[in-house]
Design a protein around this motif. Structure first.
Motif, PDB file in Angstrom:
ATOM      1  N   ILE A 123      -2.972   9.985  -2.681  1.00 39.66           N
ATOM      2  CA  ILE A 123      -1.992   8.904  -2.567  1.00 39.66           C
ATOM      3  C   ILE A 123      -1.428   8.792  -1.148  1.00 39.66           C
ATOM      4  O   ILE A 123      -0.665   7.856  -0.866  1.00 39.66           O
ATOM      5  CB  ILE A 123      -0.817   9.083  -3.558  1.00 39.66           C
ATOM      6  N   ILE A 124      -1.792   9.701  -0.260  1.00 40.36           N
ATOM      7  CA  ILE A 124      -1.169   9.746   1.062  1.00 40.36           C
ATOM      8  C   ILE A 124      -1.300   8.432   1.842  1.00 40.36           C
ATOM      9  O   ILE A 124      -0.315   7.962   2.421  1.00 40.36           O
ATOM     10  CB  ILE A 124      -1.697  10.938   1.879  1.00 40.36           C
ATOM     11  N   PRO A 125      -2.473   7.801   1.919  1.00 42.66           N
ATOM     12  CA  PRO A 125      -2.529   6.545   2.676  1.00 42.66           C
ATOM     13  C   PRO A 125      -1.528   5.505   2.187  1.00 42.66           C
ATOM     14  O   PRO A 125      -0.851   4.857   2.997  1.00 42.66           O
ATOM     15  CB  PRO A 125      -3.986   6.087   2.466  1.00 42.66           C
ATOM     16  N   ASN A 126      -1.412   5.351   0.877  1.00 41.00           N
ATOM     17  CA  ASN A 126      -0.449   4.383   0.343  1.00 41.00           C
ATOM     18  C   ASN A 126       0.981   4.856   0.564  1.00 41.00           C
ATOM     19  O   ASN A 126       1.884   4.049   0.850  1.00 41.00           O
ATOM     20  CB  ASN A 126      -0.694   4.150  -1.148  1.00 41.00           C
ATOM     21  N   LEU A 127       1.206   6.162   0.450  1.00 42.16           N
ATOM     22  CA  LEU A 127       2.534   6.726   0.686  1.00 42.16           C
ATOM     23  C   LEU A 127       2.995   6.433   2.113  1.00 42.16           C
ATOM     24  O   LEU A 127       4.159   6.089   2.338  1.00 42.16           O
ATOM     25  CB  LEU A 127       2.508   8.227   0.425  1.00 42.16           C
ATOM     26  N   ILE A 128       2.086   6.558   3.075  1.00 44.50           N
ATOM     27  CA  ILE A 128       2.442   6.280   4.472  1.00 44.50           C
ATOM     28  C   ILE A 128       2.856   4.829   4.641  1.00 44.50           C
ATOM     29  O   ILE A 128       3.834   4.518   5.343  1.00 44.50           O
ATOM     30  CB  ILE A 128       1.269   6.639   5.399  1.00 44.50           C
ATOM     31  N   GLU A 129       2.138   3.919   3.981  1.00 43.46           N
ATOM     32  CA  GLU A 129       2.521   2.508   4.070  1.00 43.46           C
ATOM     33  C   GLU A 129       3.897   2.276   3.459  1.00 43.46           C
ATOM     34  O   GLU A 129       4.688   1.467   3.970  1.00 43.46           O
ATOM     35  CB  GLU A 129       1.478   1.631   3.361  1.00 43.46           C
ATOM     36  N   GLU A 130       4.204   2.998   2.385  1.00 43.64           N
ATOM     37  CA  GLU A 130       5.513   2.852   1.769  1.00 43.64           C
ATOM     38  C   GLU A 130       6.614   3.394   2.676  1.00 43.64           C
ATOM     39  O   GLU A 130       7.707   2.796   2.766  1.00 43.64           O
ATOM     40  CB  GLU A 130       5.540   3.559   0.406  1.00 43.64           C
ATOM     41  N   ALA A 133      15.123  -4.718   7.918  1.00 47.15           N
ATOM     42  CA  ALA A 133      15.807  -5.542   6.919  1.00 47.15           C
ATOM     43  C   ALA A 133      14.792  -6.343   6.118  1.00 47.15           C
ATOM     44  O   ALA A 133      14.886  -6.449   4.891  1.00 47.15           O
ATOM     45  CB  ALA A 133      16.804  -6.469   7.602  1.00 47.15           C
ATOM     46  N   ALA A 134      13.806  -6.906   6.812  1.00 48.33           N
ATOM     47  CA  ALA A 134      12.769  -7.680   6.130  1.00 48.33           C
ATOM     48  C   ALA A 134      11.959  -6.805   5.183  1.00 48.33           C
ATOM     49  O   ALA A 134      11.537  -7.248   4.108  1.00 48.33           O
ATOM     50  CB  ALA A 134      11.845  -8.327   7.158  1.00 48.33           C
ATOM     51  N   ASN A 135      11.758  -5.543   5.565  1.00 46.57           N
ATOM     52  CA  ASN A 135      10.979  -4.618   4.743  1.00 46.57           C
ATOM     53  C   ASN A 135      11.648  -4.299   3.404  1.00 46.57           C
ATOM     54  O   ASN A 135      10.992  -3.764   2.502  1.00 46.57           O
ATOM     55  CB  ASN A 135      10.752  -3.303   5.491  1.00 46.57           C
ATOM     56  N   ARG A 136      12.934  -4.597   3.303  1.00 49.06           N
ATOM     57  CA  ARG A 136      13.648  -4.345   2.039  1.00 49.06           C
ATOM     58  C   ARG A 136      14.204  -5.633   1.438  1.00 49.06           C
ATOM     59  O   ARG A 136      15.184  -5.613   0.706  1.00 49.06           O
ATOM     60  CB  ARG A 136      14.768  -3.326   2.252  1.00 49.06           C
ATOM     61  N   ASP A 137      13.546  -6.724   1.744  1.00 41.89           N
ATOM     62  CA  ASP A 137      13.996  -8.009   1.229  1.00 41.89           C
ATOM     63  C   ASP A 137      13.596  -8.140  -0.245  1.00 41.89           C
ATOM     64  O   ASP A 137      12.405  -8.157  -0.576  1.00 41.89           O
ATOM     65  CB  ASP A 137      13.349  -9.141   2.036  1.00 41.89           C
ATOM     66  N   GLN A 178       9.714  -6.010  -4.980  1.00 38.22           N
ATOM     67  CA  GLN A 178      10.414  -5.656  -6.209  1.00 38.22           C
ATOM     68  C   GLN A 178      11.109  -4.312  -6.025  1.00 38.22           C
ATOM     69  O   GLN A 178      10.504  -3.353  -5.538  1.00 38.22           O
ATOM     70  CB  GLN A 178       9.428  -5.583  -7.383  1.00 38.22           C
ATOM     71  N   ASP A 179      12.374  -4.249  -6.401  1.00 39.94           N
ATOM     72  CA  ASP A 179      13.151  -3.006  -6.299  1.00 39.94           C
ATOM     73  C   ASP A 179      12.985  -2.393  -4.909  1.00 39.94           C
ATOM     74  O   ASP A 179      12.537  -1.252  -4.756  1.00 39.94           O
ATOM     75  CB  ASP A 179      12.693  -2.028  -7.386  1.00 39.94           C
ATOM     76  N   PRO A 180      13.348  -3.109  -3.848  1.00 39.14           N
ATOM     77  CA  PRO A 180      13.007  -2.693  -2.483  1.00 39.14           C
ATOM     78  C   PRO A 180      13.697  -1.429  -1.985  1.00 39.14           C
ATOM     79  O   PRO A 180      13.190  -0.773  -1.077  1.00 39.14           O
ATOM     80  CB  PRO A 180      13.437  -3.900  -1.645  1.00 39.14           C
ATOM     81  N   ASP A 181      14.832  -1.062  -2.568  1.00 33.23           N
ATOM     82  CA  ASP A 181      15.536   0.134  -2.110  1.00 33.23           C
ATOM     83  C   ASP A 181      15.048   1.398  -2.811  1.00 33.23           C
ATOM     84  O   ASP A 181      15.617   2.481  -2.612  1.00 33.23           O
ATOM     85  CB  ASP A 181      17.041  -0.025  -2.322  1.00 33.23           C
ATOM     86  N   ARG A 204       3.429   2.109  -4.674  1.00 31.84           N
ATOM     87  CA  ARG A 204       3.736   0.672  -4.697  1.00 31.84           C
ATOM     88  C   ARG A 204       2.489  -0.117  -4.292  1.00 31.84           C
ATOM     89  O   ARG A 204       1.847   0.191  -3.275  1.00 31.84           O
ATOM     90  CB  ARG A 204       4.884   0.376  -3.738  1.00 31.84           C
ATOM     91  N   PRO A 205       2.136  -1.159  -5.024  1.00 31.72           N
ATOM     92  CA  PRO A 205       0.956  -1.959  -4.649  1.00 31.72           C
ATOM     93  C   PRO A 205       1.284  -2.989  -3.570  1.00 31.72           C
ATOM     94  O   PRO A 205       2.437  -3.414  -3.419  1.00 31.72           O
ATOM     95  CB  PRO A 205       0.572  -2.649  -5.962  1.00 31.72           C
ATOM     96  N   ALA A 206       0.264  -3.366  -2.816  1.00 35.77           N
ATOM     97  CA  ALA A 206       0.349  -4.492  -1.866  1.00 35.77           C
ATOM     98  C   ALA A 206       1.572  -4.402  -0.959  1.00 35.77           C
ATOM     99  O   ALA A 206       2.474  -5.240  -1.009  1.00 35.77           O
ATOM    100  CB  ALA A 206       0.352  -5.817  -2.622  1.00 35.77           C
ATOM    101  N   ILE A 207       1.601  -3.371  -0.122  1.00 40.20           N
ATOM    102  CA  ILE A 207       2.756  -3.153   0.755  1.00 40.20           C
ATOM    103  C   ILE A 207       2.506  -3.848   2.095  1.00 40.20           C
ATOM    104  O   ILE A 207       1.900  -3.281   3.009  1.00 40.20           O
ATOM    105  CB  ILE A 207       3.011  -1.647   0.982  1.00 40.20           C
ATOM    106  N   GLU A 208       2.972  -5.056   2.209  1.00 40.92           N
ATOM    107  CA  GLU A 208       2.826  -5.816   3.460  1.00 40.92           C
ATOM    108  C   GLU A 208       4.135  -5.695   4.243  1.00 40.92           C
ATOM    109  O   GLU A 208       5.088  -6.433   4.012  1.00 40.92           O
ATOM    110  CB  GLU A 208       2.508  -7.277   3.148  1.00 40.92           C
ATOM    111  N   HIS A 209       4.175  -4.756   5.161  1.00 38.92           N
ATOM    112  CA  HIS A 209       5.414  -4.421   5.865  1.00 38.92           C
ATOM    113  C   HIS A 209       5.303  -4.772   7.343  1.00 38.92           C
ATOM    114  O   HIS A 209       4.245  -5.165   7.841  1.00 38.92           O
ATOM    115  CB  HIS A 209       5.699  -2.925   5.700  1.00 38.92           C
TER     116      HIS A 209
END
Length: 398
Positions: free
Chosen positions: A266-273, A311-315, A320-323, A329-334
């Motif tokens: 899960i590390i690659p996705n975790l890094i994006e999160e 701020a945009a990353n937690r919009d 969904q549930d950004p905080d 988390r799927p589809a993390i476009e940050h």
């Protein structure tokens, strides 16, 4: 109409809010474009940041702004602070050497560095993740990659700190002066190193750029110096924050740390999160190349526009549930690495270093816990991350 309740940008810049600026970002998003008391515009929604970060009417070259205190007072800034076409040409000079194949080939050496750093902690029951791990890893890596003597780290660490300290948006004139001095000292160092490499080629990207005979036009000395300085600073400062912010977040979520230990895939996705949830770069600056109207708000030419990436990353309008920290988390476009033509050149290397670092920490750090929360943070509001991160553990596994 742009509004500025309580001048929220000042609150973000205030060091007392460094440990948790996210409630302030939430207030910003209530009015996605805000005019501050000093004439700057703050943009904080995901949709607007997404639009403006790619807008050709936005300049990253602060020499074109209306604010003299933040203009880059040097002959030429690094390419990430330049606009096309110069930006595009300089970036291509770097990217032609900084290839995916090169980055992939670094994995064995990075794994060796990581294990050496953890091996040095055998017999200990606590460590500072920053000083003992997250800082020396990317510094060693970028020095070896560029061909910069690792023994000079003590010098350029001081200069880099001076430069980063000046990233306070021009509010502290003494810090701006100190940053200018640090930039001059580091540029002088790079100039002398480049002169030596011109006389005697050596391994590394600097030598490859200096002695490149495959291009019609080579970078001149000033371009080489500013590019080398930029790559050195950007090549380790943001990665230190990425590794440290990742570790802090996992220590605050022990169940996720255990999941990581059991499921390292899960590390690659975790890094994006983490790049979304605790980005190492909180915001970036642009200035308007022409008079603009955005969402009905008129922005004069030359005005500074703050793109609040964190701020945009937690919009909640986009996530969904950004905080909530969710490593699957799927589809993390940050916007953790920016966006558009100025997307971070070193993003693939930073991801690789964080991947290797987190795999090793999850496997070798037995029962870790935070010794101080929140930890002390670095001064910079832009490059946000802990200055120290003390953790205790039972032992370092082999």
């Amino acid at each position: 109409m742009a509004v500025s309740p309580s001048n929220l940008l000042d609150q973000v810049l205030d060091y007392t809010n460094r440990a948790n600026p996210y409630p302030i970002y939430a207030k910003m998003r209530e009015h996605p474009i805000q005019l501050q008391d000093d004439g700057r515009y703050v943009v904080s929604s995901y949709n607007l940041v997404s639009q403006l970060i790619k807008d050709p009417r936005m300049s990253v070259d602060m020499r074109k702004s209306n604010e003299p205190t933040i203009r880059v007072e040097q002959q030429e800034p690094g390419f990430v602070f330049q606009d096309p076409p110069k930006h595009d040409w300089l970036r291509q000079q770097v990217m032609s050497k900084f290839t995916p194949q090169l980055i992939s080939s670094l994995r064995p050496r990075l794994e060796e560095i990581v294990n050496e750093l953890l091996d040095a902690q055998h017999g200990q029951t606590q460590m500072d993740i920053v000083d003992n791990f997250a800082y020396p890893l990317p510094v060693t890596a970028i020095c070896e990659l560029l061909g910069i003597p690792r023994e000079d780290e003590a010098q350029f660490h001081i200069w880099s700190t001076m430069i980063i300290k000046g990233s306070n948006l021009g509010r502290d004139l003494e810090a701006v002066k100190e940053a200018r001095q640090g930039r001059e000292l580091l540029n002088n160092y790079m100039g002398q190193l480049i002169d030596r490499i011109q006389q005697q080629p050596r391994p590394g990207l600097l030598s490859a750029m200096i002695h490149d005979n495959t291009v019609e036009k080579q970078m001149n000395r000033i371009e080489l110096v500013t590019t080398a300085t930029l790559l050195l600073i950007a090549g380790h400062e943001t990665t230190v924050n990425l590794i440290t912010n990742s570790t802090l977040t996992l220590m605050r979520h022990p169940a996720e740390f255990e999941r990581l230990r059991r499921q390292p895939a899960i590390i690659p996705n975790l890094i994006e999160e983490v790049l979304r949830y605790e980005p190492p770069v909180q915001f970036t600056m642009r200035n308007a190349l022409t008079d603009l109207t955005i969402e009905g708000i008129q922005i004069p030419k030359g005005s500074i526009i703050m793109l609040m990436n964190a701020a945009a990353n937690r919009d909640p309008a986009h996530f969904q549930d950004p905080d909530r920290f969710n490593p699957v988390r799927p589809a993390i476009e940050h916007f953790g690495f920016g966006g558009g033509i100025h997307y971070c050149v070193g993003a693939p290397l930073a991801r690789l270093e964080a991947d290797i670092a987190l795999r090793a920490l999850a496997r070798r750090l037995i029962n870790p816990r935070l010794l101080q929360d929140p930890p002390p943070y670095r001064e910079s509001p832009t490059l946000r991350g802990p200055r120290h991160l003390l953790v205790s553990f039972e032992r370092i596994a082999d």
